[in-house]
Design a protein around this motif. Sequence first.
Motif, PDB file in Angstrom:
ATOM      1  N   ARG A 113     -23.085 -54.356  19.415  1.00  0.00           N
ATOM      2  CA  ARG A 113     -22.208 -53.527  18.629  1.00  0.00           C
ATOM      3  C   ARG A 113     -21.541 -52.338  19.475  1.00  0.00           C
ATOM      4  O   ARG A 113     -20.494 -52.060  19.386  1.00  0.00           O
ATOM      5  CB  ARG A 113     -22.815 -52.867  17.334  1.00  0.00           C
ATOM      6  CG  ARG A 113     -21.827 -52.333  16.459  1.00  0.00           C
ATOM      7  CD  ARG A 113     -22.886 -51.602  15.262  1.00  0.00           C
ATOM      8  NE  ARG A 113     -22.116 -50.712  14.565  1.00  0.00           N
ATOM      9  CZ  ARG A 113     -22.393 -49.744  13.622  1.00  0.00           C
ATOM     10  NH1 ARG A 113     -23.904 -49.745  13.645  1.00  0.00           N
ATOM     11  NH2 ARG A 113     -21.981 -48.889  12.957  1.00  0.00           N
ATOM     12  N   ALA A 119     -17.359 -60.776  18.704  1.00  0.00           N
ATOM     13  CA  ALA A 119     -17.937 -61.642  17.894  1.00  0.00           C
ATOM     14  C   ALA A 119     -19.707 -61.570  18.289  1.00  0.00           C
ATOM     15  O   ALA A 119     -19.916 -61.461  19.377  1.00  0.00           O
ATOM     16  CB  ALA A 119     -17.719 -63.133  17.667  1.00  0.00           C
ATOM     17  N   TYR A 143     -21.970 -53.802  11.539  1.00  0.00           N
ATOM     18  CA  TYR A 143     -21.198 -54.136  12.748  1.00  0.00           C
ATOM     19  C   TYR A 143     -19.980 -55.063  12.288  1.00  0.00           C
ATOM     20  O   TYR A 143     -18.586 -54.963  12.479  1.00  0.00           O
ATOM     21  CB  TYR A 143     -21.903 -55.311  13.598  1.00  0.00           C
ATOM     22  CG  TYR A 143     -21.150 -56.225  14.317  1.00  0.00           C
ATOM     23  CD1 TYR A 143     -20.532 -55.807  15.520  1.00  0.00           C
ATOM     24  CD2 TYR A 143     -21.171 -57.375  14.077  1.00  0.00           C
ATOM     25  CE1 TYR A 143     -19.583 -56.550  16.465  1.00  0.00           C
ATOM     26  CE2 TYR A 143     -20.077 -58.221  15.035  1.00  0.00           C
ATOM     27  CZ  TYR A 143     -19.565 -57.743  16.032  1.00  0.00           C
ATOM     28  OH  TYR A 143     -19.053 -58.606  17.038  1.00  0.00           O
ATOM     29  N   GLU A 144     -20.023 -55.899  10.986  1.00  0.00           N
ATOM     30  CA  GLU A 144     -18.957 -56.476  10.520  1.00  0.00           C
ATOM     31  C   GLU A 144     -17.885 -55.513   9.806  1.00  0.00           C
ATOM     32  O   GLU A 144     -16.906 -55.942   9.752  1.00  0.00           O
ATOM     33  CB  GLU A 144     -19.571 -57.706   9.320  1.00  0.00           C
ATOM     34  CG  GLU A 144     -20.231 -58.733  10.050  1.00  0.00           C
ATOM     35  CD  GLU A 144     -21.194 -59.369   8.968  1.00  0.00           C
ATOM     36  OE1 GLU A 144     -20.938 -60.703   9.065  1.00  0.00           O
ATOM     37  OE2 GLU A 144     -21.800 -59.187   8.063  1.00  0.00           O
ATOM     38  N   ARG A 149     -17.369 -60.359  13.774  1.00  0.00           N
ATOM     39  CA  ARG A 149     -17.415 -61.616  13.264  1.00  0.00           C
ATOM     40  C   ARG A 149     -18.772 -62.080  13.737  1.00  0.00           C
ATOM     41  O   ARG A 149     -19.353 -61.670  14.820  1.00  0.00           O
ATOM     42  CB  ARG A 149     -16.484 -62.807  13.694  1.00  0.00           C
ATOM     43  CG  ARG A 149     -15.065 -62.234  13.737  1.00  0.00           C
ATOM     44  CD  ARG A 149     -14.737 -62.744  12.267  1.00  0.00           C
ATOM     45  NE  ARG A 149     -14.603 -64.133  11.927  1.00  0.00           N
ATOM     46  CZ  ARG A 149     -13.786 -64.989  12.290  1.00  0.00           C
ATOM     47  NH1 ARG A 149     -12.524 -64.696  12.964  1.00  0.00           N
ATOM     48  NH2 ARG A 149     -13.937 -66.330  11.931  1.00  0.00           N
ATOM     49  N   VAL A 150     -19.681 -62.631  12.707  1.00  0.00           N
ATOM     50  CA  VAL A 150     -20.941 -63.158  12.816  1.00  0.00           C
ATOM     51  C   VAL A 150     -21.330 -64.504  12.506  1.00  0.00           C
ATOM     52  O   VAL A 150     -20.790 -65.049  11.387  1.00  0.00           O
ATOM     53  CB  VAL A 150     -22.066 -62.109  12.092  1.00  0.00           C
ATOM     54  CG1 VAL A 150     -23.457 -62.833  12.226  1.00  0.00           C
ATOM     55  CG2 VAL A 150     -21.947 -60.658  12.506  1.00  0.00           C
ATOM     56  N   GLY A 160     -23.290 -65.585   5.547  1.00  0.00           N
ATOM     57  CA  GLY A 160     -22.210 -65.703   6.204  1.00  0.00           C
ATOM     58  C   GLY A 160     -22.144 -66.958   7.103  1.00  0.00           C
ATOM     59  O   GLY A 160     -22.832 -68.045   6.699  1.00  0.00           O
ATOM     60  N   GLU A 314     -10.569 -66.487  10.045  1.00  0.00           N
ATOM     61  CA  GLU A 314     -11.620 -66.214   9.141  1.00  0.00           C
ATOM     62  C   GLU A 314     -11.393 -66.792   7.771  1.00  0.00           C
ATOM     63  O   GLU A 314     -10.294 -66.902   7.312  1.00  0.00           O
ATOM     64  CB  GLU A 314     -11.560 -64.776   9.145  1.00  0.00           C
ATOM     65  CG  GLU A 314     -12.889 -64.024   8.293  1.00  0.00           C
ATOM     66  CD  GLU A 314     -13.078 -62.480   8.610  1.00  0.00           C
ATOM     67  OE1 GLU A 314     -14.006 -62.040   8.285  1.00  0.00           O
ATOM     68  OE2 GLU A 314     -12.091 -61.958   9.417  1.00  0.00           O
TER      69      GLU A 314
END
Length: 357
Positions: A113, A119, A143-144, A149-150, A160, A314
């Motif tokens: 991060r 991502a 983080y998102e 992106r995760v 997610g 996304e």
Amino acid sequence: MATLSDVARRAGVSPATASRVINGSSKPVTDELRERVLAAVAELQYVPNAHAQLLARSHRSAVGVIVHDVSDPYFAEITRGLQRVATDQGRLLMICNSYRDPDRELEYVELLRGHQVAALILAGSGYHDDAFTRQLNEKLAAYEATGGRVAVIGRHEHSGDAVMPDNRAGGYLAGRELCELGHRAIGVVAGPRILTTTTDRLAGLRQALAEQGLDLPERRIRYAEFDRDGGAEATARLLDADPELTAIAALNDSMAIGALATLRARSLAVPQRVSVVGFDDMPIARDVTPALTTVRLPLVDMGVRAMSLVLGVEAPAPRVEVLPAELVRRDTAGPAPQAARGTAGVAPSPRRGADGS
């Protein structure tokens, strides 16, 4: 080494203009200025600072991946798939090995991060650990919230995008195969108890045995590390506790290879005396002697799909892609010894070739 200021002086522009050209800024620069800067870069053989570029660009370019151990063939194959997509899209892959240490995974999430990766992919199994899961989800949510992106590979308690190998179905296929071959005394070489992968594969195996009226008592399960030495040691403990075992289901191929080594050291013929089934179909599975009967997972494709999810468009809701397991028959699994078959009540299935056909 040439600096940005050197390039700016050679091109006759300000450092800010040189930076905009080199870092691909969206702010307009005339074609004439761009050509002068690029010519200066070529003449001075200037190499941009990657960290400075990351800060200057309006988009993030690196992708962080946390695996348990990239030297493990399972994760090496997944990483091949991840790298394939990342390379095609001009992305840098930052790989972190957690060595199945939950605290280290949390540290890596924070580190990635901090590096502002575009991502983040968790490519290892989830844990049966509520405190860890809560902390992980908090860090991933933070983080998102910054636009990251995760995606996860395997069963994690995270809401997610996910790529899910069908571990339970794979365990069922392994168990059913051994039952159809007439085996009733089946031992299991399992991975660490804390991993959801271990739980899911074991659950599928139990289901297959239960359908044939067979129990899987705890004395016939040994938990160890998901590697060759863990498999060898767990197999030795199984045989010491129950010398009449006629089959061993190893919950990954590395452990299965360790099991084969122990059986060979004890002069127990495979598959005439003891059958062995692995899991994953790593490249080495077809090269050991005898070639390993195993459950195939599309490991490279798992990596491809996960990277495609985090770098693609996304979606408004989390996406879960389940990838199927497939039994591959080779040479390590055969009919149970006649004296041990008892009243299995299930006729052995027709044998298929080493390619699973």
